[in-house]
Design an enzyme around this catalytic site. Structure first.
Site, short mmCIF file in Angstrom:
data_model
loop_
_atom_site.label_atom_id
_atom_site.label_comp_id
_atom_site.label_asym_id
_atom_site.label_seq_id
_atom_site.Cartn_x
_atom_site.Cartn_y
_atom_site.Cartn_z
N ASP A 1 52.59 47.23 32.66
CA ASP A 1 53.08 46.32 33.70
C ASP A 1 54.40 46.89 34.21
O ASP A 1 55.18 47.43 33.42
CB ASP A 1 53.31 44.92 33.11
CG ASP A 1 53.42 43.85 34.19
OD1 ASP A 1 52.57 42.94 34.23
OD2 ASP A 1 54.37 43.93 35.01
N SER B 1 40.50 41.74 40.24
CA SER B 1 41.74 41.40 40.94
C SER B 1 41.58 41.50 42.45
O SER B 1 41.38 40.47 43.12
CB SER B 1 42.88 42.28 40.43
OG SER B 1 44.09 41.85 40.99
N ASP C 1 34.25 42.25 40.61
CA ASP C 1 34.08 40.94 41.25
C ASP C 1 34.65 40.96 42.67
O ASP C 1 34.52 39.97 43.39
CB ASP C 1 34.78 39.85 40.43
CG ASP C 1 34.48 38.45 40.94
OD1 ASP C 1 33.27 38.12 41.07
OD2 ASP C 1 35.43 37.69 41.23
N ARG D 1 49.61 36.35 34.06
CA ARG D 1 48.84 35.23 33.51
C ARG D 1 47.42 35.64 33.13
O ARG D 1 46.97 35.40 32.00
CB ARG D 1 48.79 34.08 34.53
CG ARG D 1 50.11 33.36 34.70
CD ARG D 1 49.98 32.29 35.75
NE ARG D 1 49.89 32.87 37.06
CZ ARG D 1 50.85 32.82 37.98
NH1 ARG D 1 51.96 32.18 37.73
NH2 ARG D 1 50.69 33.39 39.15
N ILE D 2 46.70 36.26 34.08
CA ILE D 2 45.29 36.59 33.80
C ILE D 2 45.21 37.76 32.81
O ILE D 2 44.36 37.77 31.91
CB ILE D 2 44.52 36.88 35.10
CG1 ILE D 2 44.56 35.64 36.02
CG2 ILE D 2 43.08 37.27 34.81
CD1 ILE D 2 43.98 35.86 37.42
N HIS E 1 32.66 37.92 44.32
CA HIS E 1 33.98 37.25 44.26
C HIS E 1 33.86 35.81 43.75
O HIS E 1 34.26 34.84 44.42
CB HIS E 1 34.66 37.28 45.65
CG HIS E 1 36.16 37.16 45.55
ND1 HIS E 1 37.02 37.82 46.39
CD2 HIS E 1 36.95 36.45 44.69
CE1 HIS E 1 38.28 37.51 46.07
NE2 HIS E 1 38.25 36.69 45.04
N CYS F 1 46.68 43.45 38.17
CA CYS F 1 47.91 43.49 38.98
C CYS F 1 47.57 43.01 40.38
O CYS F 1 46.41 43.06 40.80
CB CYS F 1 48.49 44.90 38.98
SG CYS F 1 47.32 46.16 39.45
N PRO F 2 48.57 42.54 41.13
CA PRO F 2 48.27 42.11 42.51
C PRO F 2 48.08 43.34 43.40
O PRO F 2 48.43 44.46 43.01
CB PRO F 2 49.54 41.35 42.91
CG PRO F 2 50.63 41.94 42.06
CD PRO F 2 49.99 42.37 40.77
N GLU G 1 35.08 42.13 52.18
CA GLU G 1 34.23 41.04 51.67
C GLU G 1 33.83 40.10 52.80
O GLU G 1 34.71 39.59 53.49
CB GLU G 1 34.98 40.27 50.59
CG GLU G 1 35.27 41.14 49.37
CD GLU G 1 36.17 40.48 48.34
OE1 GLU G 1 36.74 39.41 48.64
OE2 GLU G 1 36.31 41.02 47.25
P1 NAD Z 1 50.50 37.23 37.84
O1 NAD Z 1 51.51 37.28 38.96
O2 NAD Z 1 50.67 36.21 36.76
O3 NAD Z 1 50.42 38.67 37.14
C1 NAD Z 1 50.41 39.89 37.84
C2 NAD Z 1 51.12 40.93 36.97
O4 NAD Z 1 50.98 42.20 37.60
C3 NAD Z 1 52.64 40.67 36.83
O5 NAD Z 1 52.99 40.67 35.46
C4 NAD Z 1 53.27 41.83 37.58
O6 NAD Z 1 54.52 42.25 37.04
C5 NAD Z 1 52.20 42.90 37.43
N1 NAD Z 1 52.33 43.99 38.40
C6 NAD Z 1 52.79 43.94 39.68
N2 NAD Z 1 52.78 45.17 40.22
C7 NAD Z 1 52.31 46.01 39.26
C8 NAD Z 1 52.10 47.41 39.22
N3 NAD Z 1 52.40 48.22 40.26
N4 NAD Z 1 51.60 47.95 38.08
C9 NAD Z 1 51.35 47.15 36.99
N5 NAD Z 1 51.54 45.83 36.98
C10 NAD Z 1 52.03 45.26 38.11
O7 NAD Z 1 49.10 37.08 38.57
P2 NAD Z 1 47.73 36.52 37.91
O8 NAD Z 1 47.67 35.05 38.08
O9 NAD Z 1 47.57 37.12 36.58
O10 NAD Z 1 46.67 37.15 38.94
C11 NAD Z 1 46.45 38.56 38.99
C12 NAD Z 1 45.57 38.92 40.18
O11 NAD Z 1 44.26 38.36 39.97
C13 NAD Z 1 46.01 38.28 41.51
O12 NAD Z 1 46.98 39.11 42.16
C14 NAD Z 1 44.74 38.24 42.30
O13 NAD Z 1 44.62 39.42 43.06
C15 NAD Z 1 43.63 38.25 41.24
N6 NAD Z 1 42.79 37.03 41.24
C16 NAD Z 1 41.46 37.19 41.46
C17 NAD Z 1 40.62 36.07 41.46
C18 NAD Z 1 39.13 36.21 41.69
O14 NAD Z 1 38.47 35.21 42.01
N7 NAD Z 1 38.53 37.37 41.50
C19 NAD Z 1 41.17 34.79 41.23
C20 NAD Z 1 42.53 34.66 40.99
C21 NAD Z 1 43.34 35.81 40.99
#
Ligand code: NAD
Length: 325
Positions: free
Chosen positions: A177, A235, A260, A157-158, A284, A207-208, A265
């Protein structure tokens, strides 16, 4: 049912209201809870909401009245979801409240590197333009984003929202991905992970944090990057080997890093990135725009209401139904 919020402050430091949650039952909101305060505060609670306060198996065992755990975030690694499942307690999260806000801060960092706006504005405020012999001056290289390559790791998504903004800025987008993408937006190209590191002008991590992605940014990969490239991490901190990144910045191996998130933290004073060259760290805050926090609170309250209606939603530990009487 008694509701206890263990650490409500970062979600609502005073600019939102708990009234919709309070309408669902007797409700006590704590700003933050030290580990030793959790059991005494939550022992009469049937419903617990937590953002970053850990609910371990041991803690869950000491809360016999507990029937529901709501996480006030997307990531729920702070709750032992198996221990909760064992007791038939649903654990819920809030999946998508901050996508646009996180993508936006990627560009806040990137535009900062492109123009160092705050720095230049500060020099003007301190009188330097008034006494300048020229009609303009600048202290840092000024960078046009159009035509540069944005490399996105994690095209969920992000990652996709970041790609959309990148395209709007005229950037070329490549992405990596592990999951095969069912639809690839126009202007985006899949690439191998090494190609991302070798060819990108900007790398943005989306990625997570998993055992596979921990330290996905390491010494070897930093060596592959262009000397002019920037790394943006919004992330999770442990995606980056922080000492390796600090060395790469201090040795001019890459141009800069916008972060971020950090591995710890709040960070310790000794974190090597705190004083690294051209390293811009925000505390963050990507998730914390008022629009995103409003959505988060709305969904968290809906999650509780759905649970009370016997149809829990956004359950992350497989507990689908619960007798709430
Ligand atoms: P999402 O689940 O929609 O997307 C994550 C993508 O990463 C997926 O498409 C998945 O297939 C891919 N992925 C998983 N393992 C991988 C790997 N080894 N190599 C490459 N790609 C891989 O998640 P999202 O909503 O896009 O959020 C992404 C991350 O953003 C979250 O996991 C979280 O850690 C972070 N986040 C940070 C904040 C902040 O305040 N800084 C806020 C929200 C989310």
């Amino acid at each position: 049912m008694n509701i206890v919020v263990l650490d409500g402050y970062t979600l609502n430091p005073g600019d939102l209201t708990w009234k919709d949650l309070e309408a669902l039952g007797p409700c006590t909101v704590h700003d933050r809870s030290a580990p030793e305060a959790v059991v005494p505060r939550a022992k009469d609670a049937e419903i617990i909401l937590t953002n970053k306060t850990v609910l371990s198996s041991d803690t869950i065992k000491q809360l016999p009245k507990l029937k529901y755990i709501g996480v006030l975030a997307t990531g729920y690694n702070i709750v032992d979801i198996e221990a909760a499942r064992h007791k038939n307690i649903p654990v819920t999260n809030v999946p998508t409240y901050s996508t646009q806000s996180v993508a936006q801060i990627v560009f806040a960092h990137l535009l900062n590197f492109a123009h160092h706006t705050a720095h230049h504005a500060q020099t003007v405020r301190s009188g330097r333009w008034t006494s300048s012999p020229d009609f303009c001056y600048w202290d840092t290289p000024l960078i046009e984003l159009a035509g540069l390559t944005m490399g996105i790791i994690g095209f969920g998504r992000i990652g996709r929202a970041t790609a959309k903004l990148s395209i709007a800025f005229g950037m070329n987008v490549i992405f990596y991905d592990i999951a095969k993408s069912s639809s690839i937006p126009e202007g985006c190209q899949p690439a191998g992970i090494d190609d991302i590191f070798r060819t990108s002008d900007v790398i943005s991590l989306h990625c997570p944090l998993t055992s596979e992605t921990k330290k996905i940014i390491n010494r070897e990969r930093l060596e592959m990057m262009k000397k002019t490239a920037f790394l943006i991490n919004t992330s999770r901190g442990p995606l980056v080997d922080e000492q390796a990144l600090a060395d790469a910045l201090n040795n001019n191996r890459i141009a800069g890093a916008g972060l971020d998130v950090l591995s710890e933290e709040p960070p310790g004073e000794n974190n090597p990135l705190m004083k690294a060259r051209n390293c811009c760290i925000t505390p963050h805050i990507a998730w914390a725009t008022i629009a995103a926090r409003k959505r988060l609170l709305r969904v968290a309250v809906d999650n509780v209401a759905s649970f009370l209606a016997g149809k829990p939603q956004n359950v992350v530990n497989g507990v689908k139904t619960k007798d709430v009487r």
